[in-house]
Design a protein around this motif. Structure first.
Motif, PDB file in Angstrom:
ATOM      1  N   GLU A  59       0.845  -1.208   0.000  1.00  0.00           N
ATOM      2  CA  GLU A  59       0.000   0.000   0.000  1.00  0.00           C
ATOM      3  C   GLU A  59       0.876   1.252   0.000  1.00  0.00           C
ATOM      4  OE1 GLU A  59      -2.886   0.347   3.211  1.00  0.00           O
ATOM      5  OE2 GLU A  59      -3.295   2.446   2.670  1.00  0.00           O
ATOM      6  N   VAL A  60       0.548   2.191  -0.852  1.00  0.00           N
ATOM      7  CA  VAL A  60       1.263   3.469  -0.901  1.00  0.00           C
ATOM      8  C   VAL A  60       0.560   4.436   0.039  1.00  0.00           C
ATOM      9  CG1 VAL A  60       2.031   5.369  -2.374  1.00  0.00           C
ATOM     10  CG2 VAL A  60       1.912   3.038  -3.301  1.00  0.00           C
ATOM     11  N   ILE A  61       1.333   5.065   0.915  1.00  0.00           N
ATOM     12  CA  ILE A  61       0.740   5.983   1.898  1.00  0.00           C
ATOM     13  C   ILE A  61       1.437   7.340   1.828  1.00  0.00           C
ATOM     14  CG2 ILE A  61       0.202   4.004   3.376  1.00  0.00           C
ATOM     15  CD1 ILE A  61       2.371   5.090   5.331  1.00  0.00           C
ATOM     16  N   SER A  62       0.856   8.313   2.514  1.00  0.00           N
ATOM     17  CA  SER A  62       1.396   9.669   2.511  1.00  0.00           C
ATOM     18  C   SER A  62       2.252   9.907   3.760  1.00  0.00           C
ATOM     19  CB  SER A  62       0.222  10.645   2.475  1.00  0.00           C
ATOM     20  OG  SER A  62       0.667  11.957   2.645  1.00  0.00           O
ATOM     21  N   GLN A  63       3.253  10.765   3.635  1.00  0.00           N
ATOM     22  CA  GLN A  63       4.102  11.090   4.792  1.00  0.00           C
ATOM     23  C   GLN A  63       3.473  12.170   5.660  1.00  0.00           C
ATOM     24  OE1 GLN A  63       8.058  12.175   3.464  1.00  0.00           O
ATOM     25  NE2 GLN A  63       8.180  10.436   2.071  1.00  0.00           N
ATOM     26  N   ASN A  64       2.481  12.870   5.099  1.00  0.00           N
ATOM     27  CA  ASN A  64       1.938  14.035   5.794  1.00  0.00           C
ATOM     28  C   ASN A  64       0.628  14.442   5.138  1.00  0.00           C
ATOM     29  OD1 ASN A  64       1.911  16.284   7.554  1.00  0.00           O
ATOM     30  ND2 ASN A  64       2.963  17.563   6.064  1.00  0.00           N
ATOM     31  N   ILE A  65      -0.177  15.215   5.852  1.00  0.00           N
ATOM     32  CA  ILE A  65      -1.373  15.846   5.279  1.00  0.00           C
ATOM     33  C   ILE A  65      -1.452  17.267   5.833  1.00  0.00           C
ATOM     34  CG2 ILE A  65      -2.860  13.825   4.902  1.00  0.00           C
ATOM     35  CD1 ILE A  65      -4.072  14.508   7.746  1.00  0.00           C
ATOM     36  N   ASN A  66      -2.240  18.104   5.168  1.00  0.00           N
ATOM     37  CA  ASN A  66      -2.544  19.414   5.746  1.00  0.00           C
ATOM     38  C   ASN A  66      -3.789  19.260   6.619  1.00  0.00           C
ATOM     39  OD1 ASN A  66      -4.082  22.278   5.497  1.00  0.00           O
ATOM     40  ND2 ASN A  66      -1.863  22.528   5.453  1.00  0.00           N
TER      41      ASN A  66
END
Ligand code: PEP
Length: 250
Positions: A59-66
């Protein structure tokens, strides 16, 4: 039953070709493992990474969000943007975000809430600094980081959360917490969740360890009963090492 997870945080590393090559290397050599494998490439390459992974279970995930839905936030990336390219999980509270970008518990709690509201799963990172451990206040620091954030959630939200204990003094330093030090905090956190919520929530939450995990120390750390996997930085940039670490958790 909680999941075994190994997540690779690629941070601000790898250009487009390196991102594609690393994903292909993982796909070709991972084989069948009984572990959920996550990778967090940098923002510009997330869509390419999702396409490259294709129907593989990585699964590809994000390192951060706003912490906002949309609007005038130059240079930032929203959850809706991420969801529109197939990203459904994000890290929140990594120590580099806390230390370099001054992300405090108030902001992190906002991020947690907007993520949950948008059906995005979270890997929430926490952990003490070296000065806290030296002054023997690491349990208090960890407790406070959790009290100000995830402990304020409803118990129903916990199915969308994974925790990652990352002692700051062990991240990118080559210095690893001993398996006993990791187990001690993980057990403390699980007991605390049980006390605050219930034993079902506590039993089902995956708690990852992060901080200079390498193929040479992964088995010992993952063998501990409250360590459900790892969040891996440097060693996740080399397919061979990352795969060895994943297999150590099988
Ligand atoms: C991390 O950044 O989450 C991390 C654990 O890094 P490293 O494995 O390089 O210590």
């Amino acid at each position: 039953m909680r999941r075994k997870i190994v997540a690779g945080n690629w941070k601000m590393n790898n250009d487009l070709k390196e991102t594609i090559d690393l994903i292909n290397d993982l796909k070709q050599n991972l084989g069948n493992v009984d572990v959920k494998v996550l990778i967090a490439p940098s923002f510009p390459f997330l869509k390419t990474a999702v396409d490259q992974v294709g129907d593989h279970s990585i699964e590809v995930i994000s390192q951060n969000i706003n912490d906002n839905k949309s609007g005038a936030f130059t240079g930032e990336v929203s959850i809706d943007m991420l969801k529109s390219i197939g990203i459904n999980t994000t890290l929140i509270g990594h120590s580099e975000r806390r230390a370099i970008y001054n992300e405090d518990d108030v902001l992190l709690f906002k991020k947690i809430n907007i993520a949950l509201k948008s059906n995005m799963d979270i890997i929430f990172c926490f952990g003490e600094e070296l000065k806290d451990r030296k002054s023997n206040s690491h349990f208090d620091v960890v407790k406070s980081q959790l009290d100000n954030t995830v402990m304020k959630l409803e118990s129903s939200s916990w199915k969308n959360i994974v925790l990652a204990y990352e002692p700051v003094w062990a991240i990118g330093t080559g210095e690893t917490a001993s398996a006993e030090q990791a187990q001690e905090i993980h057990e403390f956190v699980r007991n605390y969740i049980s006390e605050k919520f219930n034993s079902e929530v506590a039993d089902n939450i995956s708690i990852l360890y992060g901080g200079s995990v390498k193929p040479s120390n992964a088995v010992e750390i993952f063998d501990k009963k409250d360590v459900d996997g790892g969040l891996i930085g440097g060693a996740a940039l080399k397919a061979h090492d990352f795969i060895e670490i994943i297999k150590a958790n099988s």
